[in-house]
Design an enzyme around this catalytic site. Structure first.
Site, short mmCIF file in Angstrom:
data_model
loop_
_atom_site.label_atom_id
_atom_site.label_comp_id
_atom_site.label_asym_id
_atom_site.label_seq_id
_atom_site.Cartn_x
_atom_site.Cartn_y
_atom_site.Cartn_z
CG ASP A 162 -1.77 -1.21 1.39
OD1 ASP A 162 -1.66 -2.14 0.56
OD2 ASP A 162 -2.55 -1.26 2.34
CD GLU A 392 -0.02 -6.67 9.08
OE1 GLU A 392 -0.18 -6.13 10.20
OE2 GLU A 392 -0.61 -6.29 8.05
C1 DGY Z 1 -5.34 -2.33 4.65
O1 DGY Z 1 -6.47 -1.99 4.97
O2 DGY Z 1 -4.32 -2.05 5.28
C2 DGY Z 1 -5.16 -3.18 3.47
O3 DGY Z 1 -3.83 -3.35 3.15
C3 DGY Z 1 -5.93 -2.67 2.30
O4 DGY Z 1 -6.33 -3.79 1.63
#
Ligand code: DGY
Length: 425
Positions: A162, A392
């Protein structure tokens, strides 16, 4: 190792919401597309029927045009923003309106190749093959309508990476105003310094509003996109998936389908080869609105190894680039070049190590015949989990766990690596 395997299995069981898996409780309370592809492979190491169910439930979110959305909102939850009320899509099961890296066909092939019960695998595979094919056709028609060999990404969330520095310059052109009120939930679960910034979210949501106003119509989205890049990760993963689908098509498809796939594979291979940067010693993403390479060396730049489309010389140079990175951090593979001033070792995709990416890069080095780099990456993956748990993502400076805990895909990768230790692959 036996204890780690048992814990990994129990994390997948604990994140099971009835045939599909959430990435982790609370932070991500729905089914995510590429997470589920890795999770399916993880389940395949100990529960094949459950592995197929993961894929079947993801496909419940598939649109009539072939898109497999990045989130399937199977059941309501207040723990996540943006939910279905922001996406305004019209699918029967509520979904988002954008894709994620298409690992699914590669996962399906893995399930077939590792099937303890080949009859079950054949029946499941025959049932989903048309959906996988329609999805690949969607990628080419919706995201590469001019047949360049590179598919376009219209939202950073589609890359799964992201807030990568790779998107900074292209995102700087995206306005920060939104017609949706932003009510972030992620920073109530996780420390804000490990997550994207407020300004990133304003732009993420601006794009969602924009595409929603375009009615989620692929042609209108492609033509009007304020953000349009060729992500090297997505393109490499799609090429690998296309090759895996071609292998599946030998048994489940037709000669005409195989012929079309072979043509696409040749075009994609040539287009990815053109993204090589001799200066950086890595493959780069491309800004499709300015038609220029993006000056950002990310872990995605190694993924053409996973696609199996690098030359021997490129593979050796990628190994040298990784050595350079390794001289600056303790754990591989940081998501961004640690020597670059934009590197942030704890902030999501701006530096931390992600085990799914490690796994694909290690497989790629192994396929290229470079066992030394493959083994080093796998050893670091294992050390992170042993030292910290199934987080994560991880701090490349010391392996400290970051983000959500008891994470499904981190557990899945441990299970996949345990196959290698056991001598399979
Ligand atoms: C989040 O919400 O962090 C995700 O990566 C978007 O899909």
């Amino acid at each position: 190792m036996t204890d780690l395997i048992a814990t990994a299995c129990s994390i997948l069981r604990q994140n099971d919401r009835g045939g599909y898996t959430v990435p982790t409780a609370r932070l991500y309370p729905f089914q995510w597309n590429w997470d589920s592809a890795f999770v399916a492979m993880g389940f395949a190491t100990f529960d094949a029927p459950r592995a197929w169910s993961e894929i079947r439930l993801l496909l419940r979110g598939q649109w009539d045009d072939g898109l497999i959305p990045h989130i399937v909102f199977h059941a309501p939850s207040d723990d996540y923003f943006p939910g279905p009320d922001v996406w305004h899509t019209r699918h029967r099961v509520p979904t988002s309106g954008i894709p994620q890296p298409p690992v699914l066909a590669s996962a399906a092939r893995f399930l077939v190749d590792h099937a303890p019960d080949p009859a079950l695998a054949d029946a499941e595979m025959a049932a989903i093959y048309p959906a996988l094919l329609r999805n690949h056709l969607w990628w080419h028609s919706a995201r590469d309508p001019h047949g360049t060999g590179l598919v376009a990404t219209l939202h950073p969330w589609e890359t799964g990476m992201d807030n990568s520095p790779a998107w900074d310059s292209a995102m700087a052109r995206v306005p920060t105003d939104t017609s949706t009120v932003i009510r972030r939930r992620d920073t109530t679960h996780i420390a804000p310094e490990m997550r994207p910034r407020a300004e990133d979210y304003q732009r993420f949501i601006h794009l969602v509003d924009h595409y929603s106003a375009a009615g989620w119509d692929p042609a209108r989205m492609f033509a009007s996109a304020p953000f349009k890049v060729a992500d090297i990760g997505t393109n490499a993963i799609l090429l690998r998936a296309e090759r895996d689908l071609l292998a599946l098509a030998e048994r489940f498809g037709t000669a005409a389908e195989r012929h079309a796939m072979t043509t696409r594979i040749a075009r994609q291979t040539a287009a990815i080869a053109a993204q090589w940067s001799e200066d950086h010693g890595i493959f780069l993403p491309r800004d499709l609105l300015t038609d220029t390479p993006i000056d950002a060396a990310t872990s995605a730049g190694f993924l053409p190894l996973w696609a199996g489309c690098v030359t021997q010389a490129q593979s050796a140079r990628l190994g040298a680039t990784l050595d350079l990175w390794a001289s600056q951090v303790q754990r591989l593979v940081p998501s961004f070049n640690p020597a670059d001033p934009r590197f942030e070792p704890q902030r999501y995709w701006r530096g931390p190590v992600w085990h799914v990416v490690n796994w694909m890069i290690a497989e790629g080095f192994q396929t290229a015949g470079d066992m030394a780099h493959a083994s080093r990456i796998r050893a670091d993956t294992l050390a992170n989990v042993t030292g910290s748990g199934f987080d994560e993502y991880f701090d490349p400076r010391n392996g400290a766990g970051l983000g959500g805990r008891d994470f499904s895909w981190t557990a899945a990768i441990l299970l996949l690596q345990s196959l290698q230790v056991a001598g399979g692959s």
